[in-house]
Design a protein around this motif. Sequence first.
Motif, PDB file in Angstrom:
ATOM      1  N   ASN A   1      -5.194   0.529   8.535  1.00  0.00           N
ATOM      2  CA  ASN A   1      -4.913  -0.415   7.456  1.00  0.00           C
ATOM      3  C   ASN A   1      -4.282  -1.706   7.973  1.00  0.00           C
ATOM      4  O   ASN A   1      -4.543  -2.793   7.451  1.00  0.00           O
ATOM      5  CB  ASN A   1      -4.008   0.249   6.418  1.00  0.00           C
ATOM      6  CG  ASN A   1      -4.717   1.357   5.674  1.00  0.00           C
ATOM      7  OD1 ASN A   1      -5.942   1.456   5.699  1.00  0.00           O
ATOM      8  ND2 ASN A   1      -3.960   2.214   5.008  1.00  0.00           N
ATOM      9  N   ALA A   2      -3.465  -1.595   9.016  1.00  0.00           N
ATOM     10  CA  ALA A   2      -2.876  -2.788   9.617  1.00  0.00           C
ATOM     11  C   ALA A   2      -3.958  -3.646  10.282  1.00  0.00           C
ATOM     12  O   ALA A   2      -3.879  -4.879  10.266  1.00  0.00           O
ATOM     13  CB  ALA A   2      -1.803  -2.401  10.619  1.00  0.00           C
ATOM     14  N   LEU A   3      -4.968  -2.992  10.878  1.00  0.00           N
ATOM     15  CA  LEU A   3      -6.098  -3.740  11.432  1.00  0.00           C
ATOM     16  C   LEU A   3      -6.842  -4.501  10.335  1.00  0.00           C
ATOM     17  O   LEU A   3      -7.245  -5.648  10.520  1.00  0.00           O
ATOM     18  CB  LEU A   3      -7.073  -2.786  12.131  1.00  0.00           C
ATOM     19  CG  LEU A   3      -6.787  -2.387  13.567  1.00  0.00           C
ATOM     20  CD1 LEU A   3      -7.828  -1.382  14.038  1.00  0.00           C
ATOM     21  CD2 LEU A   3      -6.774  -3.596  14.488  1.00  0.00           C
TER      22      LEU A   3
ATOM     23  N   SER B   1       0.870  -1.180   0.000  1.00  0.00           N
ATOM     24  CA  SER B   1       0.000   0.000   0.000  1.00  0.00           C
ATOM     25  C   SER B   1       0.905   1.228   0.000  1.00  0.00           C
ATOM     26  O   SER B   1       1.746   1.382   0.897  1.00  0.00           O
ATOM     27  CB  SER B   1      -0.898  -0.004   1.241  1.00  0.00           C
ATOM     28  OG  SER B   1      -1.683   1.168   1.302  1.00  0.00           O
ATOM     29  N   ALA B   2       0.744   2.097  -0.994  1.00  0.00           N
ATOM     30  CA  ALA B   2       1.678   3.214  -1.179  1.00  0.00           C
ATOM     31  C   ALA B   2       0.993   4.566  -1.054  1.00  0.00           C
ATOM     32  O   ALA B   2      -0.077   4.795  -1.618  1.00  0.00           O
ATOM     33  CB  ALA B   2       2.345   3.103  -2.551  1.00  0.00           C
ATOM     34  N   ASP B   3       1.639   5.457  -0.304  1.00  0.00           N
ATOM     35  CA  ASP B   3       1.193   6.842  -0.169  1.00  0.00           C
ATOM     36  C   ASP B   3       2.351   7.755  -0.568  1.00  0.00           C
ATOM     37  O   ASP B   3       3.426   7.262  -0.927  1.00  0.00           O
ATOM     38  CB  ASP B   3       0.737   7.099   1.273  1.00  0.00           C
ATOM     39  CG  ASP B   3      -0.340   8.172   1.369  1.00  0.00           C
ATOM     40  OD1 ASP B   3      -0.542   8.925   0.392  1.00  0.00           O
ATOM     41  OD2 ASP B   3      -0.990   8.277   2.422  1.00  0.00           O
TER      42      ASP B   3
ATOM     43  N   GLU C   1     -12.408  -0.928   2.016  1.00  0.00           N
ATOM     44  CA  GLU C   1     -10.993  -1.329   1.938  1.00  0.00           C
ATOM     45  C   GLU C   1     -10.067  -0.129   1.789  1.00  0.00           C
ATOM     46  O   GLU C   1      -8.927  -0.157   2.239  1.00  0.00           O
ATOM     47  CB  GLU C   1     -10.780  -2.240   0.729  1.00  0.00           C
ATOM     48  CG  GLU C   1     -11.631  -3.474   0.682  1.00  0.00           C
ATOM     49  CD  GLU C   1     -11.643  -4.071  -0.704  1.00  0.00           C
ATOM     50  OE1 GLU C   1     -11.208  -5.229  -0.849  1.00  0.00           O
ATOM     51  OE2 GLU C   1     -12.074  -3.383  -1.649  1.00  0.00           O
ATOM     52  N   ALA C   2     -10.543   0.910   1.088  1.00  0.00           N
ATOM     53  CA  ALA C   2      -9.772   2.133   0.866  1.00  0.00           C
ATOM     54  C   ALA C   2      -8.363   1.822   0.345  1.00  0.00           C
ATOM     55  O   ALA C   2      -8.225   1.217  -0.709  1.00  0.00           O
ATOM     56  CB  ALA C   2      -9.733   2.971   2.141  1.00  0.00           C
ATOM     57  N   MET C   3      -7.336   2.228   1.098  1.00  0.00           N
ATOM     58  CA  MET C   3      -5.946   2.068   0.659  1.00  0.00           C
ATOM     59  C   MET C   3      -5.501   0.610   0.618  1.00  0.00           C
ATOM     60  O   MET C   3      -4.402   0.310   0.151  1.00  0.00           O
ATOM     61  CB  MET C   3      -5.009   2.847   1.578  1.00  0.00           C
ATOM     62  CG  MET C   3      -5.257   4.337   1.601  1.00  0.00           C
ATOM     63  SD  MET C   3      -4.326   5.166   2.910  1.00  0.00           S
ATOM     64  CE  MET C   3      -2.674   5.169   2.199  1.00  0.00           C
ATOM     65  N   MET C   4      -6.340  -0.293   1.103  1.00  0.00           N
ATOM     66  CA  MET C   4      -6.018  -1.723   1.114  1.00  0.00           C
ATOM     67  C   MET C   4      -6.844  -2.482   0.081  1.00  0.00           C
ATOM     68  O   MET C   4      -6.903  -3.721   0.115  1.00  0.00           O
ATOM     69  CB  MET C   4      -6.254  -2.302   2.500  1.00  0.00           C
ATOM     70  CG  MET C   4      -5.494  -1.581   3.605  1.00  0.00           C
ATOM     71  SD  MET C   4      -3.705  -1.655   3.382  1.00  0.00           S
ATOM     72  CE  MET C   4      -3.371  -3.322   3.923  1.00  0.00           C
TER      73      MET C   4
END
Length: 265
Positions: free
Chosen positions: A139-141, A6-8, A85-88
């Motif tokens: 996101n880790a959750l 996952s990239a920001d 999910e968004a960024m995931m």
Amino acid sequence: MKVFISADIEGVTGVTSWSETRYGGQGYEEACRQMGLEVKAACDAAIELGYEVVVKDGHEDALNLDPWQLPRGVQLIRGWRTSPEAMMGGLDATFDACLYLGYHSAEGTNSSPLAHTIEHELFNWMKINGKLASEFSMNALWAAYYGVPSVFLSGDEGICSHGKEVCPGLVTVATKACTGNSTWNLHPQDALEQIREGVKAALQQKTDLISPEEKYSLQIHFKEHQNARNASWYPGAKLIDSNIVEYTAKDVRDLMVGRMFMTGI
């Protein structure tokens, strides 16, 4: 073996101002290029160890990464899946590990001039079970919900420290330290080398999953009271202050669905 990245962009070395993170802004093209190079360094390390790699572009319109910068065989997810999910978006239980590149400090902290959680203009902070939440921690959750460990994180020093609190054993690379509106950055090439070596180390060690909680209490502090009132109409949510909404979820999926509908994002 499969790795999800996952990239920001705000945590990429050198990136300091909001203009560098937005299409058409001063420095945006250079920031995108470095974002791509840092992601490529992570991909190279994972591929060298025998992993398939899927990358989710997770910034703004999710159209920042140039596919031609990435190694052949890497799959790139662009745009948004209009889901919690968004960024995931794209992650499932078939992956063996998650990596996070270019991440940034949470809204409500002073460890980055670009500190925010989801949208800087909309929220003062978010908390889960009384603890300040970041995009990384949420996101880790989500990854842990699928049984996938989060093993590597790069970004500013603030998010790296926060990440180690969320995920003991997490390997991190701090690309910069921040004071006020300033950033003190690694040289771009040094950042790439540290990311490459960090990812290798992370993928060769055992990292435990985040322990699940019995319930998840989400508090969102909106900048505008009207948005808080609007969010309070989500079933089960309640307005606990003029600008704060609280929702208690039964599990991580319920938490993320509630977040999506209460924030409108």
